[in-house]
Each structure stands twice: as structure tokens, then as C-alpha cells.
Write a protein that holds these residues in place. Structure first.
Motif, PDB file in Angstrom:
ATOM      1  N   LYS A 106      -4.101   1.635   3.041  1.00 36.05           N
ATOM      2  CA  LYS A 106      -4.642   2.920   2.594  1.00 36.05           C
ATOM      3  C   LYS A 106      -5.009   2.869   1.127  1.00 36.05           C
ATOM      4  N   GLU A 107      -6.043   3.618   0.783  1.00 36.66           N
ATOM      5  CA  GLU A 107      -6.525   3.570  -0.596  1.00 36.66           C
ATOM      6  C   GLU A 107      -5.508   4.129  -1.586  1.00 36.66           C
ATOM      7  N   PHE A 108      -4.663   5.073  -1.158  1.00 35.84           N
ATOM      8  CA  PHE A 108      -3.729   5.604  -2.150  1.00 35.84           C
ATOM      9  C   PHE A 108      -2.663   4.578  -2.531  1.00 35.84           C
ATOM     10  N   VAL A 109      -2.400   3.645  -1.625  1.00 36.12           N
ATOM     11  CA  VAL A 109      -1.478   2.557  -1.979  1.00 36.12           C
ATOM     12  C   VAL A 109      -2.171   1.582  -2.936  1.00 36.12           C
ATOM     13  N   GLU A 110      -3.427   1.277  -2.639  1.00 38.64           N
ATOM     14  CA  GLU A 110      -4.204   0.442  -3.564  1.00 38.64           C
ATOM     15  C   GLU A 110      -4.289   1.106  -4.926  1.00 38.64           C
ATOM     16  N   ALA A 111      -4.481   2.424  -4.911  1.00 38.34           N
ATOM     17  CA  ALA A 111      -4.595   3.155  -6.173  1.00 38.34           C
ATOM     18  C   ALA A 111      -3.304   3.028  -6.970  1.00 38.34           C
ATOM     19  N   ALA A 121      -3.209  -0.299  -8.433  1.00 34.73           N
ATOM     20  CA  ALA A 121      -4.162  -0.427  -9.526  1.00 34.73           C
ATOM     21  C   ALA A 121      -3.665   0.260 -10.792  1.00 34.73           C
ATOM     22  N   VAL A 122      -2.833   1.271 -10.611  1.00 29.11           N
ATOM     23  CA  VAL A 122      -2.323   2.007 -11.761  1.00 29.11           C
ATOM     24  C   VAL A 122      -1.151   1.256 -12.384  1.00 29.11           C
ATOM     25  N   ARG A 177     -12.666  -4.853  -6.043  1.00 30.34           N
ATOM     26  CA  ARG A 177     -11.235  -5.082  -5.878  1.00 30.34           C
ATOM     27  C   ARG A 177     -10.805  -6.430  -6.448  1.00 30.34           C
ATOM     28  N   GLN A 182      -9.415   0.571 -14.361  1.00 32.00           N
ATOM     29  CA  GLN A 182      -9.056   1.516 -13.309  1.00 32.00           C
ATOM     30  C   GLN A 182     -10.107   1.573 -12.205  1.00 32.00           C
ATOM     31  N   ILE A 183      -9.771   2.276 -11.132  1.00 29.45           N
ATOM     32  CA  ILE A 183     -10.691   2.365  -9.992  1.00 29.45           C
ATOM     33  C   ILE A 183     -10.713   3.783  -9.425  1.00 29.45           C
ATOM     34  N   PHE A 242     -11.938   5.693  -5.859  1.00 33.70           N
ATOM     35  CA  PHE A 242     -12.239   5.262  -4.503  1.00 33.70           C
ATOM     36  C   PHE A 242     -13.275   6.139  -3.807  1.00 33.70           C
ATOM     37  N   GLN A 243     -13.760   5.603  -2.693  1.00 30.44           N
ATOM     38  CA  GLN A 243     -14.777   6.320  -1.929  1.00 30.44           C
ATOM     39  C   GLN A 243     -14.202   7.523  -1.186  1.00 30.44           C
ATOM     40  N   ASP A 244     -13.111   7.281  -0.466  1.00 35.35           N
ATOM     41  CA  ASP A 244     -12.648   8.283   0.476  1.00 35.35           C
ATOM     42  C   ASP A 244     -11.657   9.225  -0.190  1.00 35.35           C
ATOM     43  N   ALA A 285      -8.302   9.473   1.865  1.00 34.26           N
ATOM     44  CA  ALA A 285      -7.354   8.365   1.980  1.00 34.26           C
ATOM     45  C   ALA A 285      -6.800   7.947   0.624  1.00 34.26           C
ATOM     46  N   SER A 286      -7.419   8.369  -0.458  1.00 38.30           N
ATOM     47  CA  SER A 286      -7.025   7.809  -1.748  1.00 38.30           C
ATOM     48  C   SER A 286      -5.943   8.621  -2.454  1.00 38.30           C
ATOM     49  N   LEU A 287      -5.524   9.728  -1.862  1.00 41.00           N
ATOM     50  CA  LEU A 287      -4.434  10.495  -2.459  1.00 41.00           C
ATOM     51  C   LEU A 287      -3.269  10.560  -1.485  1.00 41.00           C
ATOM     52  N   ARG A 329     -12.097  14.754  -7.782  1.00 47.21           N
ATOM     53  CA  ARG A 329     -11.769  15.027  -9.181  1.00 47.21           C
ATOM     54  C   ARG A 329     -10.327  14.640  -9.487  1.00 47.21           C
TER      55      ARG A 329
END
Lengths: 332, 357, 339
Positions: A217-222, A225-226, C64, C100-101, C103-105, C108-110, C167
Motif C-alpha cells: 500500500k502507498e501509505f506504507v511506502e509513504a 519514504a518519510v 521509487r 519526498q514523494i 502519490f497518485q492514489d 491508498a496513500s493515507l 492535499r
């Protein structure tokens, strides 16, 4: 300069945004669960049973393990349920003092039933906690570490998963039931451990699958990354998101453990009957079914009452589990 | 107009029951499609464009959805009154539909050939042999190489673009009078999108099928359609010929959309976005649904829902005022300044609140 | 202090191959998906470099790999004088403050179980940038910067719309005060009217904080709008890189030309006049890319040389890099094909 385009409160449509209460996923799930009548009825029923289990000594009219002193002379003579009249042998006719009658040892069936609730509750919840702890730990490690360790743990899990569990219980019970360890808490400890030892496998598979999908999942990648440390990623980001299916799995482990204990006790290798009046777990519903079976012709009430007790607690847990699943995962 | 339109939707009303209340997904929508014409329906997610098209096919999942009112006149018949079995004779035969994701509308365990011949045998009364030949013709018509061999493949053996071609072939199998294409290229890459759009344009000219083209992409609309309706919050807010709509948009939402997309052939240093968010369809109000985001908003907009009115020949817009694109920049800047002031005030409130607590 | 290098990021020979394992018990490696296959480019301080390409071309993997979320198979990633591929442990964690990055989605990114305050506050706590109550003050400040009301600090992600969630993701990236942000399709999942809000926000933030962006997207119009320079990828390789205006006015690679001509323009009169270059067929699998130039199987102006020799990625003047044997004559040849 950042535009203030998204700021609420500038017009009536968005003003209500401010007054809405905060809703976490957990509170949403609770709201959905509350709308499920069957699940709520189950919760109430199980709550009542828990009270019965805790306050058994207060509620039970007699001692469950031996006849009360005044009835001592009637030892060896059983009584029918209160509303049954035995014309040939008036001593056996039911009296309201023993609403469900007495067993061949003179014990009050209703009191035994009430004390039996304790065993079912304990036998349901404690193995669930053991099972989940082992399953979650192994699943988390396996899914998060990956690689060789994962393969190793999963092959081990497969072996456990493929064990024929009833056979395993029988072997364990016959091997250890006469040892001091096997006698701890009337043999309950042995049942807890042997049940947990084979049932964690499905939990660990479930948890591992969850971890594997969450890892992508992207939040794990995020978080990675942090610069969040791996331990924090596991415990702050991954574990909380696996809890919903774990809770559902837990709700289904409980009835399965209750049925297992009943089965073993019915086979005569479950908990051991104890006549010590200070024992908090003197009898179980499974044991009563066993006794009831041999007395089916003379005293059907023993069997019927204990079978209904087991069936209703099992149905309540299953209904609760279904309700939890619907509430926690509304997509299904 | 001499000929009656092929499809006429009148005051369509579609509702969904949810846990939070009744959502008015489509609100009093009316439009028509002439024979051989391509009508574009533009809107963002939640605008009701897909629900409208599913209603025409009578494919609204019910419950929770239901057509609460209005008429859908197809070639003179009101589809709203049709029974399920009557609808089955229409679907895939006289009206067919292609979706954004072809994978979900193809059965993964059946060969493409079987899926194509089934409806041909059913609707056109063909023999298995005739149906297979027709399927081969259709596949080659949509540009699939070696169609006789590909008929025996399963859906997963096709790429995304090829799957969409198969869907189009199936959609056209029974020579429908109307084809509804719901975001048919959204899931595809640009070069594949270009292939599919070219294909649809060619087929339209060859077969004369009328098309309802549903999309959020104004670029695709510009190249594909004769006429456009713009939807917002379950309502039609503007309707005109494609040329007229792009040249002279009259509804603030349409203007906002056109200003918020960067153009490949233009030089903009700054986009002018539409502020705020689409409305919640749960609440019933009397205001203009776009009012909270509108740069031209006036007192009247908060108490009256505007209905479509004629603003130019064959051009209707749901706005109470006569506005146009050139006026917007000025209004937008003024509004941003106002919102920033409001933000500062809100912030001070929050800070004051915090200091107090 | 030494004079600052003009380039913030230098990438050389970057390769990212994912092994493909067999299904059996032994899980032998039977091949590799060459997602990124030898990229060399640099990003200048303060600029926005756009990276476009179709799905599966390796553009997201590139992002990535720069962040070391995937460790590159080969090549170097030099960021502000430090070699990221060699960093480990604590040194890597410290670097994460600078890169930093987004994400698209936005769904899924939070993390759905964390409040906005925790999500945006986490980077601040992890790097000890603020302590105690100051964390909250800083989070509120960041929310304001990205145009969200600080009032919503205790809300959960699912209570927000897609644009608002994006945001929040931007605020999280800004929390560590980075120099460089990889924007991985940040507006692709958003509605048109919301896209412009986010694009403007990203531009504002760049001006405000002196950020450098790598802007990855498949939407050419958006990339052109926001980027100073644009790079085009096809099947794991870069085929063209040029200043934005230059690339759109004078595309030299046939793939770029086809890509540009395929983008629909929201103007019916323009659309009627346009001639499209329609590429035939699909993108080949990165598991087994074509020999020579990867594009030769779909190229309208392919010559024999393309099938055997991989064209070099070279500068044709003014920083206009192209990897094509026929770069100088491609437009002319393409015109002829269209006749």
C-alpha cells in the motif's frame, strides 16, 4: 501564494462541515454493528451469560458438585425435572426445589448448568487469546520479514494446518491427562494449550496475507519514504489495519473452542469432574451431555438442557462474528 | 426537425437509498438523441452521467436504486414501463453498451467466440455457423488481427485495447440503433485511446449508429461528438452543439471546466480552477447546486434552482444570469481575495479558540 | 562552502530489474521484468522535470528507485553530492528529509486508521523537527499551507474528498522541509475541476519553498503545463528529453510525435484540423523487450538498423536529447507517411 480555495466556512453549504462529529473507522463499524439486530441480540445474550458465569455461586440454588446436606440421604436417587410426576416411584417425582431435577449423584442439574457456563466462557476466550497471540506474532513476522524466514515459518504453518486436530487432542489428552500438568484447573489448561497449538495456523495465514497486501500500500511506502523506522511501520501502520479481520477471526474461534471442549468432554477426555466444592470449574456442558446420553431414557432433561446451552452460545458467537464481519468490512 | 428523435429522456429522476438517506443521483434530466447522432455527456464523478446511461438500459441495481419518475422514450416506446423480459429484447440488440473496464463485462471463463455468438444466436436467430462467421467479420471490422484464431481465446489473453475492441465488436453485433459508450477510453493509454476513438468514428460513419458518449475528458468530447450535455450534481446544466458549447460556454460550471484544464496547444502560465467541492446529493435545497463554487454567484442563486433556459439558438444553460467566459477572470480574482480574507478570519478564530482552551 | 552544483539530482545508468520467479517449490529466477533499463538524466535545482510515458514504461518505478524505495539493480543516483544507492540505515533516514514523494492514489496513500494530525505529524516526530505542543502547531501551519482548514486536524482520511486527501499527502511530504519531491501522478485520480486546484497548489509551493520536482504523469497536457523540461519514456528507456516548449514544438522522436498527436484537444475546431499518427499494436512486454530500439515494432518510420542497434541518447543541441537513428529527419519522414 497558496489559494484558500478549499477552506470551508465561507458559505452555508460548507458551514455544516464544522459541526459534524469526528468519525473513525472504528466508530463507523460500531454504528453499523448497532444496526444489526441479530448481532446486538447475541451481544446481550452473551453479556448475560458472562454475568451468570461470574456470579454462578450466587445464582446457583445448590452446590453443583455434591448434594446439599439435607438431601444427603437421597444420594443415589435421582429426581426428574420439576414438572414430571413419577407415579411408580414418588421419590423420583420432580419438585421445584430442583427445577431440572438431580443427577444420579444427587447433584442439582440447574446448578451444574449454571456452573458449566463458566467453563464454556473460559474455554472460549482463553484459547482465543492464545491462538490469536501465536497466530498474529507468526503471521506478522512471516509477512513482514519475507524471504527465507517467511518460507520456513509458512512450511511449519502448513504442517500444523494439516494436523488432524481431533486425533491430536485425543493423543495429547491420553498422554498428559494423568500428569500434574494435565490436572491443572481440572485439565482446562491442557485443553487451552492443545487447542491453541493447532488453531493458530489459520490466524497466521490470515495475518500474513493482510501484511503482504498492506506492505504494498502507498501509505506504507509513504511512511518508509518519510523515514519511519521499520518497527514503527509494522506497529503503527500495518498492525492496526489487520485488526478488523483478526477480530472477526477471533469471534469465530470462540465457538469452535467451545464445541471442541464439549466434544472432548463428551468423549470422556475433556475436563475432569471434580467434587471439591471450592473448585471454580466443577463441571462442563460437554460432560453433562455425556452423562445425559447414558440417562437419556430415564432423565432426558440433562441432555436436552446442556445441548440447548451449547447450541445457543455457539449460535450467538457465530451471529456476532457475522455481524462483526459485516460491520468491519462493509464492502462484502 | 422532421424526424422524431431516436431517444428522448424526459424529466428522469433516479434515487438511491443509502444508510444516510436518499441520494438524488439524477434529478429532472431531459435530453434527446437523434438517429445517427453522437451525443456527449460530460461530467465529473457523482454528476449522474453513468447513472443516466444505466437507467436507459434499465440496469440500475434495484434496490438500492430506483427510477423515481420521468420517461425514457426509445423509438416511441417508454422503456420505464417495460418488463424485464421486454428489456432483454432491447439490450444488446437495439441498444448496446460498452464500459470503461471491459474485463468486468466479459466472462473470464468463456471463450470470446462463445460470448459473441451467444447474442447473435439469441437476437438475430442465426445458426451457430452463421454466428461464428459474423463474429469473425465483426472482429476484423474492429481491427483484430487473425480473428478466426482469436475467437478461441479467453478474455485475459487480450490486451486492454484489444479487449475494448472486442467489446465494441460485441456491442455492434446486432446492428444496434443506439450505442452507449461509458468512458470507453478512460482506462487506456493515449496512443491506444487514439486507436479506439478512430475506430469508433469510422464505425459510426459506416453503420450510422447513434452514440451516447459519456466521458469526463473535454478533449475527447471535442473530437467525437456532434452535441454535448454537461451534467453537474445529477442535473443537466448546459446543452448545445459541440462547436457552440466550446466557443461560447454559458454555464459557470462549463466555463470553469474549460479554464481548469491545461491545453497541449496553448500557453497558460496559470490555470483557473473551480474552487471547492461538488455538493452532497443527500440534501434537498432550493439553491443552484453550483452556487457554492461559482465565481458569478448572486443573492438569487441561494434561493432558486435555475432550470435550463434558451441562451442562444439550440443552446440551453441552467444559469439565472447572462454570463460568459471573458467575465470570469475578473470575478475569480475577486473571489479568491475574499476567500483568503475569510480564511485568515477562520484561522484567527481557531487560534483564539485554542488560546482560550 | 563549495559552489553549489547546478544539478540537484544526477542519475546515471539507472536500471531496475524485477526478477520473475517460477511457481514451483524452488522458486528459481526465470527472467526479469526490465522496468527501468538504463536511464541517465539530471534534474536542475528549482526546476520541474516532467516524466511522461504510457503505463508500464517504468516512469513510476524510476521515481521509487530515486527514493530508494526499490533498490536499483544498477546505476547511480547522486543527490546533492551524496550517492543514495550506497546509503543505509541512519544515513538513509536522514536523507529522507531531503527527498519526498506524493502519490497518485489519494485513497491508498493515507493510513485509514490515523488522524490527519498523526499522518502529517509523523514525519515531524520521526525526525524530531519539533517537540511537544509545537508538533501540533506545525501540523496546523502545514494544513493551512496546502489550503486545508486546521480545524480538521482530528479527522480521519475517509472523511475527506479525493482532492482534500491529496492535499493531506502534500502536507505530509512538506512536513520534513524537503528540497526535492517526486510527484507520482498526483492529479491522475482526481476530477478535472479538482486537478487544477492541485496543480496550482504544487506550483505555489514550488515558488514558496524553492522546491525541485520530478513530475511523473501520463497526461501530456498537464506535464507540459507544469514542467520546465520534459522527458519521454518508452519501455524502460528514455527516448527524448528537452525543454518543455522545445519538445512540444519540435518533437524529434517518432514516439513523442505519435504521443503528442494522440492527445485530444478540447476545441472542436482544432480537433477537426488535426492529423493523428495512430500507432499500430500494443506496447511489447518489458519481460522480453524488442531488440535494438525498443520502439521499432511500432515505429512508422523504422529502418533495418533500428532492429539491431540501440540508438544512443544524445544531445541534438540546446539540451534536446533524443534516442533515435532518424532523429534529424523523423518529422519529414512522418509527414510523408501521413500523406
Amino acid at each position: 501564494m497558496a489559494t484558500a480555495s478549499n477552506v470551508a466556512g465561507t458559505n452555508p453549504a460548507q458551514a455544516q462541515e464544522f459541526t459534524r462529529p469526528v468519525r473513525s473507522l472504528w466508530s463507523d463499524a460500531w454504528m453499523r454493528l448497532r444496526r444489526n439486530r441479530l448481532a446486538m441480540a447475541s451481544i446481550i445474550y452473551l453479556f448475560l451469560l458472562a454475568l451468570v458465569a461470574i456470579f454462578a455461586p450466587v445464582i446457583a440454588p445448590h452446590s453443583p458438585s455434591r448434594p446439599t446436606t439435607t438431601e444427603l440421604r437421597e444420594r443415589g436417587v435421582y429426581r426428574q425435572a420439576a414438572w414430571v410426576v413419577d407415579e411408580k416411584n414418588p421419590k423420583r417425582s420432580g419438585i421445584w426445589k430442583f427445577p431440572l431435577g438431580t443427577d444420579s449423584a444427587g447433584g442439582d442439574v440447574l446448578s451444574r448448568l449454571i456452573y458449566g457456563t463458566r467453563v464454556s466462557m473460559v474455554v472460549g476466550f482463553i484459547p482465543m487469546i492464545f491462538t490469536l497471540s501465536i497466530g498474529i506474532t507468526i503471521g506478522l513476522i512471516s509477512g513482514f520479514a519475507g524471504g527465507k524466514l517467511d518460507s520456513l515459518l509458512m512450511r511449519f504453518t502448513d504442517i500444523i494446518f494439516s494436523l488432524p486436530d481431533i486425533l491430536f487432542f485425543i493423543i495429547v489428552q491420553t498422554a498428559f491427562s494423568q500428569t500434574a500438568f494435565g490436572k491443572t484447573f481440572n485439565g482446562l489448561l491442557l485443553i487451552f494449550l492443545s487447542f491453541s497449538a493447532v488453531n493458530w495456523a489459520s490466524v497466521s495465514r490470515l495475518v500474513r496475507g493482510q501484511v503482504l497486501s498492506l506492505k504494498e500500500k502507498e501509505f506504507v511506502e509513504a511512511a518508509e519514504a518519510v523515514g519511519v523506522r521499520r518497527g514503527s511501520i509494522l506497529f503503527r501502520h500495518i498492525l492496526p489495519n489487520t485488526l478488523a479481520p483478526i477480530i472477526v477471526a477471533g469471534a469465530f474461534i470462540v465457538p469452535s473452542a467451545i464445541v471442541t471442549e464439549a466434544t472432548l468432554s463428551f468423549l470422556g477426555i475433556g475436563i475432569q469432574p471434580d467434587t471439591n466444592p471450592n473448585n471454580p470449574f466443577p463441571t462442563s456442558w460437554g460432560q453433562m451431555i455425556l452423562e445425559g446420553k447414558s440417562a437419556i431414557d430415564s432423565q432426558p432433561w440433562i441432555l436436552i438442557a446442556s445441548a440447548i446451552a451449547i447450541a445457543s452460545i455457539t449460535i450467538a458467537f457465530v451471529a456476532l462474528g457475522d455481524g462483526l464481519r459485516d460491520a468491519l468490512d462493509p464492502r462484502q | 426537425m422532421a424526424e422524431a428523435p431516436l431517444l428522448e429522456v424526459k424529466n428522469l429522476q433516479v434515487q438511491f437509498k443509502t444508510a444516510d438517506g436518499v441520494v438524488n443521483a439524477v434529478n429532472n434530466v431531459s435530453f434527446s438523441v437523434n438517429r445517427g447522432e453522437t451525443l456527449g455527456i460530460v461530467g465529473e464523478s457523482g454528476s449522474g452521467k453513468s447513472v443516466t446511461s444505466l437507467s436507459i438500459m434499465r440496469l440500475i441495481p434495484s434496490p438500492p436504486g430506483k427510477i423515481a419518475g420521468g420517461q425514457i422514450l426509445f423509438d416511441g416506446d417508454n422503456l420505464v414501463d417495460f418488463s424485464e423480459s421486454e428489456m432483454r429484447k432491447i439490450r444488446g440488440n437495439r441498444i448496446s453498451m460498452i464500459f470503461q473496464d471491459p474485463m468486468t463485462s466479459l466472462n473470464p471463463v468463456l471463450r470470446i467466440g462463445r460470448q459473441m455468438t451467444e447474442s447473435l444466436q439469441l437476437h438475430m436467430g442465426m445458426t451457430p455457423k452463421q454466428a461464428r462467421n459474423r463474429a469473425i467479420d465483426l472482429l476484423s471490422m474492429v481491427g483484430i488481427p487473425a480473428p478466426d484464431k482469436r475467437l478461441d481465446d479467453f478474455p485475459h489473453q487480450f490486451s486492454g485495447g484489444m479487449r475494448q475492441r472486442v467489446m465494441i465488436a460485441m456491442g455492434l453485433a446486432c446492428n444496434p440503433e443506439l450505442l452507449i459508450a461509458d468512458e470507453p477510453t478512460t482506462a487506456l493509454d493515449v496512443t491506444i485511446q487514439a486507436q479506439i476513438l478512430e475506430l469508433l468514428n469510422r464505425l459510426k460513419n459506416e453503420t450510422g449508429t447513434a452514440i451516447i458518449f459519456i466521458t469526463h475528458d473535454l478533449g475527447v468530447v471535442a473530437g467525437m461528438t456532434d452535441r454535448v450535455i454537461v451534467m453537474y450534481a445529477g442535473r443537466v446544466v448546459e446543452q448545445a452543439s459541440t462547436n457552440e458549447l466550446f466557443r461560447n460556454p454559458r454555464m459557470p460550471y462549463t466555463i470553469g471546466l474549460l479554464d481548469s484544464i491545461p491545453r497541449l496547444d496553448g500557453i497558460q502560465t496559470r490555470l483557473t480552477p473551480i474552487p471547492g467541492l461538488p455538493p452532497d446529493l443527500l440534501e434537498k435545497t432550493n439553491r443552484c447546486p453550483f452556487a457554492p463554487r461559482c465565481d458569478f454567484v448572486q443573492e438569487q442563486c441561494w434561493i432558486e434552482t435555475p432550470s435550463l433556459r434558451q441562451v442562444a439558438p439550440d443552446h440551453t444553460a441552467a444559469c439565472l444570469f447572462d454570463i460568459d467566459r471573458d467575465q470570469r477572470q475578473v470575478m475569480a480574482e475577486k473571489k479568491i481575495a475574499e476567500e483568503e480574507a475569510a480564511l485568515d478570519a477562520a484561522l484567527e478564530d481557531v487560534l483564539a479558540h485554542e488560546q482560550a482552551s | 562552502m563549495a559552489v553549489q552544483n547546478e544539478n540537484l539530482l544526477d542519475i546515471n545508468g539507472l536500471k531496475m530489474h524485477f526478477p520473475v520467479k517460477s511457481n514451483g517449490l524452488l522458486r528459481r529466477t526465470v527472467g526479469a521484468v526490465k522496468a527501468v533499463d538504463g536511464l541517465s538524466f539530471s534534474v536542475k535545482r528549482g526546476e520541474t522535470l516532467g516524466l511522461v510515458g504510457e503505463s508500464g514504461c517504468g516512469k513510476s518505478t524510476t521515481g521509487r528507485a530515486i527514493l530508494q524505495l526499490h533498490r536499483p539493480t544498477a546505476g547511480t543516483v547522486n543527490f546533492d553530492g551524496k550517492e543514495l544507492t550506497k546509503l543505509n540505515g541512519e544515513a538513509m533516514r536522514q536523507m529522507r528529509r531531503k527527498v519526498q514523494i506524493i502519490f497518485q492514489d489519494p485513497y491508498a496513500s493515507l493510513n485509514p486508521r490515523m488522524t490527519v494530525g498523526d499522518i502529517v505529524g509523523e514525519p515531524i516526530r520521526v525526525h524530531n523537527l519539533r517537540t511537544g505542543k509545537e508538533v501540533r502547531t506545525r501540523v496546523e501551519e502545514l494544513l493551512r499551507v496546502v489550503g486545508l482548514n486546521p480545524y480538521f486536524i482530528n479527522r480521519y482520511p475517509h472523511e475527506f474528498s479525493g482532492g482534500q486527501r491529496q492535499r493531506i499527502g502534500i502536507a505530509r511530504a512538506l512536513a520534513v522541509e524537503p528540497d526535492f519531491i517526486v510527484c507520482d501522478e498526483p492529479v491522475s485520480a482526481l476530477d478535472v475541476s479538482i486537478q487544477a486546484q492541485i496543480i496550482n497548489l504544487l506550483q505555489d509551493l514550488q515558488g514558496q519553498f524553492g522546491l525541485t520536482y520530478l513530475f511523473i504523469a501520463h497526461n501530456l497536457s498537464v506535464v507540459k503545463h507544469i514542467s520546465d523540461r520534459v522527458a519521454v519514456m518508452y519501455l524502460g528507456k528514455m527516448v527524448e528529453l528537452a525543454p518543455s516548449k522545445q519538445l512540444y514544438a519540435n518533437p524529434m522522436h517518432p514516439y513523442t510525435q505519435a504521443l503528442l498527436s494522440a492527445v485530444p484537444i478540447p476545441d472542436p475546431e482544432v480537433e477537426k484540423q488535426r492529423q493523428r499518427i495512430i500507432l499500430q499494436g500494443d506496447v511489447p512486454s518489458p519481460l522480453n523487450p524488442p531488440s535494438g530500439c525498443h520502439f521499432h515494432t511500432r515505429c512508422p518510420i523504422v529502418i533495418d538498423k533500428c532492429k539491431v542497434e540501440d540508438p544512443p541518447f544524445q544531445d541534438y543541441g540546446g539540451g534536446h536529447f533524443v534516442a533515435c537513428w532518424r532523429a534529424t529527419e523523423s518529422q519529414e519522414q512522418m509527414e510523408k507517411k501521413l500523406q
